[in-house]
Design a protein around this motif. Structure first.
Motif, mmCIF file in Angstrom:
data_model
loop_
_atom_site.group_PDB
_atom_site.id
_atom_site.type_symbol
_atom_site.label_atom_id
_atom_site.label_comp_id
_atom_site.label_asym_id
_atom_site.label_seq_id
_atom_site.Cartn_x
_atom_site.Cartn_y
_atom_site.Cartn_z
ATOM 1 N N GLY A 92 71.870 29.957 -70.652
ATOM 2 C CA GLY A 92 71.406 29.650 -72.105
ATOM 3 C C GLY A 92 70.138 30.856 -72.261
ATOM 4 N N THR A 93 69.334 31.060 -71.315
ATOM 5 C CA THR A 93 68.327 32.064 -71.302
ATOM 6 C C THR A 93 68.678 33.588 -71.554
ATOM 7 O OG1 THR A 93 66.801 30.924 -69.552
ATOM 8 C CG2 THR A 93 66.248 33.075 -70.231
ATOM 9 N N ALA A 94 69.924 33.746 -70.816
ATOM 10 C CA ALA A 94 70.498 35.162 -70.841
ATOM 11 C C ALA A 94 71.092 35.308 -72.393
ATOM 12 C CB ALA A 94 71.573 35.298 -69.850
ATOM 13 N N VAL A 95 72.016 34.225 -72.600
ATOM 14 C CA VAL A 95 72.692 34.187 -74.046
ATOM 15 C C VAL A 95 71.602 34.591 -75.116
ATOM 16 C CG1 VAL A 95 74.039 33.040 -75.682
ATOM 17 C CG2 VAL A 95 74.431 32.875 -73.251
ATOM 18 N N LEU A 96 70.395 33.654 -75.017
ATOM 19 C CA LEU A 96 69.460 33.717 -76.305
ATOM 20 C C LEU A 96 68.887 35.227 -76.319
ATOM 21 C CD1 LEU A 96 68.372 32.312 -78.637
ATOM 22 C CD2 LEU A 96 66.366 31.529 -76.801
ATOM 23 N N ALA A 97 68.429 35.778 -75.273
ATOM 24 C CA ALA A 97 67.868 36.801 -75.145
ATOM 25 C C ALA A 97 68.867 37.929 -75.409
ATOM 26 C CB ALA A 97 67.548 37.163 -73.645
ATOM 27 N N THR A 109 61.682 39.727 -78.884
ATOM 28 C CA THR A 109 62.633 39.022 -78.180
ATOM 29 C C THR A 109 62.001 38.048 -77.153
ATOM 30 O OG1 THR A 109 64.106 40.899 -78.300
ATOM 31 C CG2 THR A 109 64.559 39.223 -76.597
ATOM 32 N N ALA A 110 60.714 38.698 -76.451
ATOM 33 C CA ALA A 110 59.934 37.924 -75.479
ATOM 34 C C ALA A 110 59.477 36.934 -76.027
ATOM 35 C CB ALA A 110 59.160 38.965 -74.927
ATOM 36 N N LEU A 111 58.753 37.104 -77.182
ATOM 37 C CA LEU A 111 58.134 35.825 -77.745
ATOM 38 C C LEU A 111 58.841 34.697 -78.064
ATOM 39 C CD1 LEU A 111 55.577 37.516 -79.899
ATOM 40 C CD2 LEU A 111 54.966 36.789 -78.081
ATOM 41 N N ILE A 112 60.326 35.118 -78.691
ATOM 42 C CA ILE A 112 61.095 34.068 -79.172
ATOM 43 C C ILE A 112 61.580 33.482 -77.905
ATOM 44 C CG2 ILE A 112 63.338 33.602 -80.007
ATOM 45 C CD1 ILE A 112 62.637 35.739 -82.286
ATOM 46 N N VAL A 113 62.223 33.911 -76.833
ATOM 47 C CA VAL A 113 62.711 33.598 -75.825
ATOM 48 C C VAL A 113 61.635 32.552 -74.903
ATOM 49 C CG1 VAL A 113 64.171 34.207 -73.495
ATOM 50 C CG2 VAL A 113 64.600 35.239 -75.470
ATOM 51 N N ILE A 114 60.786 33.253 -74.559
ATOM 52 C CA ILE A 114 59.471 32.419 -73.830
ATOM 53 C C ILE A 114 59.254 31.182 -74.567
ATOM 54 C CG2 ILE A 114 57.315 32.771 -72.708
ATOM 55 C CD1 ILE A 114 57.904 35.759 -72.225
ATOM 56 N N ILE A 130 62.761 33.938 -62.930
ATOM 57 C CA ILE A 130 64.323 34.066 -63.245
ATOM 58 C C ILE A 130 64.320 34.393 -64.936
ATOM 59 C CG2 ILE A 130 66.248 32.673 -63.636
ATOM 60 C CD1 ILE A 130 65.804 31.158 -61.002
ATOM 61 N N LEU A 131 63.217 33.428 -65.550
ATOM 62 C CA LEU A 131 63.286 33.744 -67.075
ATOM 63 C C LEU A 131 62.841 35.190 -67.234
ATOM 64 C CD1 LEU A 131 61.178 31.187 -69.534
ATOM 65 C CD2 LEU A 131 61.691 33.700 -69.882
ATOM 66 N N ALA A 132 61.736 35.621 -66.656
ATOM 67 C CA ALA A 132 61.515 37.029 -66.788
ATOM 68 C C ALA A 132 62.565 38.123 -66.398
ATOM 69 C CB ALA A 132 60.313 37.286 -65.846
ATOM 70 N N THR A 133 63.284 37.873 -65.408
ATOM 71 C CA THR A 133 64.196 38.627 -64.986
ATOM 72 C C THR A 133 65.578 38.924 -65.999
ATOM 73 O OG1 THR A 133 63.691 38.426 -62.570
ATOM 74 C CG2 THR A 133 65.885 39.236 -63.226
ATOM 75 N N LEU A 134 65.798 37.655 -66.498
ATOM 76 C CA LEU A 134 66.994 37.307 -67.374
ATOM 77 C C LEU A 134 66.644 38.201 -68.804
ATOM 78 C CD1 LEU A 134 68.562 34.268 -66.447
ATOM 79 C CD2 LEU A 134 69.542 36.204 -65.839
ATOM 80 N N LEU A 135 65.426 38.082 -69.136
ATOM 81 C CA LEU A 135 64.955 38.427 -70.526
ATOM 82 C C LEU A 135 65.108 40.015 -70.228
ATOM 83 C CD1 LEU A 135 63.614 38.090 -73.165
ATOM 84 C CD2 LEU A 135 61.415 37.800 -71.890
ATOM 85 N N LEU A 177 76.642 43.125 -69.650
ATOM 86 C CA LEU A 177 76.306 41.821 -70.180
ATOM 87 C C LEU A 177 76.889 40.742 -69.510
ATOM 88 C CD1 LEU A 177 75.751 42.619 -74.092
ATOM 89 C CD2 LEU A 177 74.030 42.290 -72.218
ATOM 90 N N SER A 178 78.413 41.127 -69.140
ATOM 91 C CA SER A 178 79.205 39.791 -68.312
ATOM 92 C C SER A 178 78.255 39.662 -67.040
ATOM 93 C CB SER A 178 80.379 40.262 -68.440
ATOM 94 O OG SER A 178 81.023 40.292 -69.496
ATOM 95 N N ALA A 179 77.947 40.817 -66.417
ATOM 96 C CA ALA A 179 77.388 40.765 -65.047
ATOM 97 C C ALA A 179 76.083 40.149 -65.125
ATOM 98 C CB ALA A 179 77.273 42.053 -64.645
ATOM 99 N N VAL A 180 75.243 40.272 -66.170
ATOM 100 C CA VAL A 180 74.102 39.558 -66.289
ATOM 101 C C VAL A 180 74.455 38.179 -66.476
ATOM 102 C CG1 VAL A 180 72.184 39.145 -67.894
ATOM 103 C CG2 VAL A 180 72.938 41.250 -67.398
#
Length: 438
Positions: A92-97, A109-114, A130-135, A177-180
């Motif tokens: 979900g983190t990756a999709v939203l980002a 993007t960072a403000l919304i996702v975080i 993990i959140l930082a990396t996927l973002l 993006l699929s790889a992410v």
């Protein structure tokens, strides 16, 4: 001139905008072409005007629909879907980002996702790195869009058509993006096992840190227009479809959709002025930078400096590897963009590579695409302000974030490079290359 420009902006003695204008003027005077500098600068500026126009209205368009709440339902649905399952949370983190990164602004993007996911990570006990990396990975690949900063800089630097730079990259973007998403699944699975076993984080980056207060990150809800969600979504999808089908020049599409979005969401003149004022700083910074870059490249080309540097590079580049400059440029973009700012790299290095590669039948558009491949690594550069913003919001150390994310960033860069090579967005070799025979 290039070394002076890069030194001034990397040591922060001058802003990129001022250096792009002042440095080439000084060196143009030294070169003895003073009377012709004005025409050279104007020619360069005219060449980048369509790009500046497109970026101006693209930034405004996505800012308007974001203010109106286009992504709010997505945020709510993603949060409702992920629950407390680490695998779902990571994906979900990756999709939203990825979706929010469509606006081309990494800070937003960072403000919304975080804001959306950090409370979830803390509640479940997941590693915020993990959140930082996927973002970072999601945003860096999505920033290939024409209104993203790297693509605009790359196209401007080599005087290529922005749409021609971007469209061939779509298959490679889809693969990366699929790889992410696969990486997100792996992160989630690893965290799920760790939490089930009751194991602590290897590096307790949240030790002693209180839960981040994110109330100040929430956007002004008075600008929301939830009743217009479907109209904004249809308009955005029509914009993307028009861009993919090249129904009209990109600046024209952006201008038209911006006018519709602004009038639709904020019909009162006072409201329109307020929205424009809120985003004026971002627009001015981007447009002025592009115009300054046009003046820089105008003098660089008009004085013959680009040709001279290309000839010098050709004299030291072995003929056997010259046709391979496109994949070489893609690989070296990783370390170069890590230690250099985007402005220094795209306006100082990429034009020389492009001019040299042209001698081997490699087009400017192909070199522009190759120069984008290192962007996932670039997001971890200590020269970037967003990494400090992200780490500050997550209450993690920058060095910890870089150590955790670097291998995944390199892997993403290699995947998008391989996909670009396989799909023909980047040529494996230019003219005159042949495999050795026995």
């Amino acid at each position: 001139m290039v070394v002076t420009f890069m030194t001034l902006i990397m040591t922060k003695r001058m802003s990129a905008i001022a250096a792009l204008i002042a440095v080439p003027i000084v060196f143009g005077l030294i070169a003895g072409v003073g009377p012709g500098l004005g025409d050279m600068m104007l020619e360069g500026v005219l060449q980048v005007t369509p790009t500046a126009l497109m970026l101006c209205f693209a930034v405004l368009y996505f800012a308007i629909v974001m203010d109106a709440g286009l992504f709010d339902p997505l945020v709510r649905r993603v949060l409702a879907a992920v629950g407390e399952d680490p695998v779902r949370i990571s994906i979900g983190t990756a999709v939203l980002a990825m979706v929010v990164s469509l606006d081309g602004d990494g800070t937003t993007t960072a403000l919304i996702v975080i804001t959306a996911f950090l409370p979830v990570y803390r509640r479940v006990g997941m590693n915020p790195l993990i959140l930082a990396t996927l973002l970072g990975l999601s945003n860096s690949v999505m920033n290939f869009v024409p209104w993203g900063g790297p693509s605009a800089r790359a196209a401007t630097a080599v005087q290529a058509d922005l749409n021609q730079v971007f469209l061939p990259l779509l298959p490679a973007m889809a693969v990366s993006l699929s790889a992410v998403l696969v990486m997100a699944w792996r992160f989630g699975l690893s965290e799920k096992r760790r939490l089930a076993a009751g194991a602590p984080l290897v590096a307790d980056t949240t030790a002693g840190a209180q839960a981040a207060s994110l109330t100040e990150l929430q956007q002004d809800t008075s600008a929301r227009r939830p009743h217009l969600f479907w109209l904004n979504l249809i308009l955005t999808l029509a914009l993307v479809l028009g861009m993919l089908l090249s129904l009209a020049p990109l600046p024209v599409l952006m201008m038209g959709c911006f006018a519709i979005a602004l009038t639709l969401n904020y019909p009162r003149l006072k409201e329109q002025k307020e929205r424009l004022a809120c985003h004026a700083e971002n627009v001015v910074n981007i447009v002025v930078l592009i115009f300054a870059a046009g003046a820089f490249t105008g003098i660089l080309n008009g004085t013959g400096m680009t040709d001279a540097m290309a000839k010098a590079a050709l004299s030291i580049v072995p003929p056997s590897i010259g046709p391979l400059l496109a994949p070489i440029a893609a690989i070296v973009s990783m370390p170069l963009t890590f230690v250099m700012s985007n402005d220094a790299y795209y306006f100082g290095v990429v034009p020389i590579i492009a001019q040299t590669a042209a001698s081997y039948g490699i087009t400017a558009e192909e070199i522009a695409r190759a120069s984008l491949m290192g962007q996932p690594v670039h997001t971890l550069s200590p020269l970037l302000a967003p990494i400090y913003l992200v780490c500050g919001l997550l209450r993690v150390d920058v060095a910890d974030a870089q150590r955790f994310s670097l291998k995944w960033a390199v892997l993403t860069s290699l995947i998008v490079t391989a996909a670009a090579l396989l799909t023909g967005a980047i040529p494996l070799a230019g003219d005159g290359f042949a495999l050795p025979t026995k």
